[in-house]
Structure formats: structure tokens, C-alpha cells
Design a protein around this motif. Structure first.
Motif, PDB file in Angstrom:
ATOM      1  N   SER A  23       0.917  -1.305   0.134  1.00 36.84           N
ATOM      2  CA  SER A  23      -0.128  -0.087  -0.042  1.00 36.84           C
ATOM      3  C   SER A  23       0.949   1.278   0.033  1.00 36.84           C
ATOM      4  O   SER A  23       1.175   1.772   1.096  1.00 36.84           O
ATOM      5  CB  SER A  23      -0.851   0.066   1.444  1.00 36.84           C
TER       6      SER A  23
ATOM      7  N   ARG B 262      -6.359  -1.667  -3.000  1.00 38.50           N
ATOM      8  CA  ARG B 262      -4.999  -2.031  -3.115  1.00 38.50           C
ATOM      9  C   ARG B 262      -4.613  -3.620  -3.152  1.00 38.50           C
ATOM     10  O   ARG B 262      -4.016  -4.185  -4.049  1.00 38.50           O
ATOM     11  CB  ARG B 262      -3.917  -1.189  -2.618  1.00 38.50           C
TER      12      ARG B 262
ATOM     13  N   TYR C 166      -0.754   0.445  -9.567  1.00 35.16           N
ATOM     14  CA  TYR C 166      -2.289   0.926  -9.160  1.00 35.16           C
ATOM     15  C   TYR C 166      -2.700   1.797 -10.343  1.00 35.16           C
ATOM     16  O   TYR C 166      -2.083   2.904 -10.581  1.00 35.16           O
ATOM     17  CB  TYR C 166      -2.456   1.323  -8.045  1.00 35.16           C
TER      18      TYR C 166
END
Length: 242
Positions: free
Chosen positions: A11, A29, A20
Motif C-alpha cells: 500500500s 490495493r 495501481y
């Protein structure tokens, strides 16, 4: 046997758009990551050990076949330096139980200043439940000794193979799993830089050798800056034919 490659943590804001897509909520995520990788190493647990309910939610959210490694809390490894570990072991075992078949390896990273202490390491490993697979990251150079590798082997614990500035890179297999942490190729700054294709090809061959020798291999890239970890992990997986 299997070779599985992932990253340390998942993350990171600066992984947009390398991994992402822009606009993806932080809460999505992990699902996005798990669609592309089969393992990850949880590092946030080092700073704050998650509640049992969090481990249960990860078990439910992660797809079948995904395996999560988890870093042991610094309260155990850095504050207490493995001394009187029973309370921490109970907490760890409770969370590990909730993670169920999504669990991979418990990473126990000792402090860089934690010099060799065979008796303390032996006591700690002897108190861990046998069903917890464990790898130990020994950063102080005094641990690089045959007696230490034998100690790990007696407990079925993996020696954590390290790559990174100022870290001893010892290619040893002491259990059925070889645990590799790739902290970056920068020779002056830990966690810095991106591995070249030549570097990655060298590591790919080492992992194939361990695989041929009958070991499972788990490898995690920890050079997250600039999304280097993602790119390096993807390239290594391609080299391994994943």
C-alpha cells in the motif's frame, strides 16, 4: 517445489500508476495486488501487531493460493531482543491461527546492533509452535557462523538471505524454505536503487538452484521507492517463467 516472488508491503501512494491505476482507493490495493502476485510480505505488523480479526479478514479477502508472510513486531525483536518472548509468541500464534491457509512465513528481523547470542535465539525458536514457519533475518555480521546455521536447521527455521547496502549476503538454506529479502542494489543506501537485468538474472539462477535442491523459495523486493520493487518483482517473475 515452488519459487514465489512478491514485494514487502503493497500500500504505497507512489506505486500509482506503475501498479495501481490512478483513482484506485487505498482499500482496493490489496485485491489489485493479489490479482497480480501470489505472495506479499506484511511490514506494518513490525510497528503495530494487527488484531486477530484483521488476520481473519485477510484470510477471507485473499484468493486461494495466495500466501502472506508477516514481519514480527519490533516489541519482540528490537525492544526485548527476543528476551522473555512468551507473551509475544502467544499473540503471534493467535493471529497466525486466524490467517489459516493464507499464511506463509513469520519473518523475525533482529536489530542491526543485535550481536550474536545463540542461547537467546535457541530459546526463542524452541518456544515457537512447530506449525509456525519462521525465517530469521540476522543483520549483525557476528551471526555469520556455521554454528548459527546449524542452530536454525535444528529448529527448522530459515536463514533469511539478504541483499542490500551493508548487509551480509550469505547464500544458505537451513530449512525447507529459502526466504530472500532484496533491499536494493545501491551500495551506499539501504532500500535504494533498481536491480539491473543482470542482477536479476543472477538471482533467478540462485533461486532455480534452491528449487532444484528441493526448497520452496519466497523472495520479496523491499526497494519500494519509485515503484522499483514492483518492476523488479515483475521482471524476476518473467525471468523465472511465472
Amino acid at each position: 517445489m515452488a519459487i514465489t516472488v512478491g514485494t514487502s508491503g503493497w500500500s504505497y501512494d507512489h506505486w500509482h500508476p506503475a501498479l495501481y491505476p490512478d483513482g484506485l482507493p487505498a482499500s482496493h490495493r490489496l485485491g489489485w495486488y493479489a490479482d497480480r502476485f501470489a505472495t506479499a510480505e506484511l511490514n506494518a505488523s513490525f510497528y503495530h501487531w494487527p488484531r486477530d480479526a484483521s488476520f481473519a479478514r485477510w484470510r477471507e479477502r485473499l484468493p486461494e493460493g495466495f500466501r502472506l508472510s508477516v514481519k514480527a513486531p519490533r516489541g519482540l525483536t528490537h525492544a526485548k531482543r527476543l528476551y522473555a518472548p512468551e507473551v509475544w509468541i502467544d499473540r503471534i500464534a493467535a493471529g497466525w491461527h486466524e490467517l489459516g491457509d493464507r499464511r506463509a512465513v513469520l519473518l523475525v528481523q533482529l536489530a542491526p546492533q543485535h550481536a550474536r547470542d545463540d542461547a537467546r535465539l535457541d530459546y526463542f525458536l524452541g518456544r515457537l509452535p512447530a506449525w509456525i514457519r519462521v525465517a530469521v533475518e540476522l543483520r549483525h555480521p557476528s551471526w555469520a557462523a556455521e554454528e548459527v546455521y546449524a542452530l536454525l536447521g535444528r529448529h527448522g527455521a530459515a536463514y533469511c538471505v539478504m541483499s542490500g547496502a551493508g548487509l551480509p549476503c550469505v547464500l544458505r538454506a537451513t530449512s525447507d524454505v529459502v526466504y530472500v529479502r532484496l533491499h536494493g542494489p545501491d551500495t551506499d543506501h539501504l532500500y535504494g536503487g533498481s536491480y539491473s537485468d543482470a542482477h536479476l538474472a543472477w538471482w533467478a539462477e540462485r533461486m532455480r538452484e534452491w528449487d532444484r535442491a528441493g526448497h520452496d523459495v519466497l523472495a520479496y523486493f523491499n526497494n519500494d521507492g519509485g515503484a522499483n520493487a514492483v518492476r523488479n518483482a515483475q521482471t524476476l517473475r518473467w525471468m523465472l517463467g511465472a
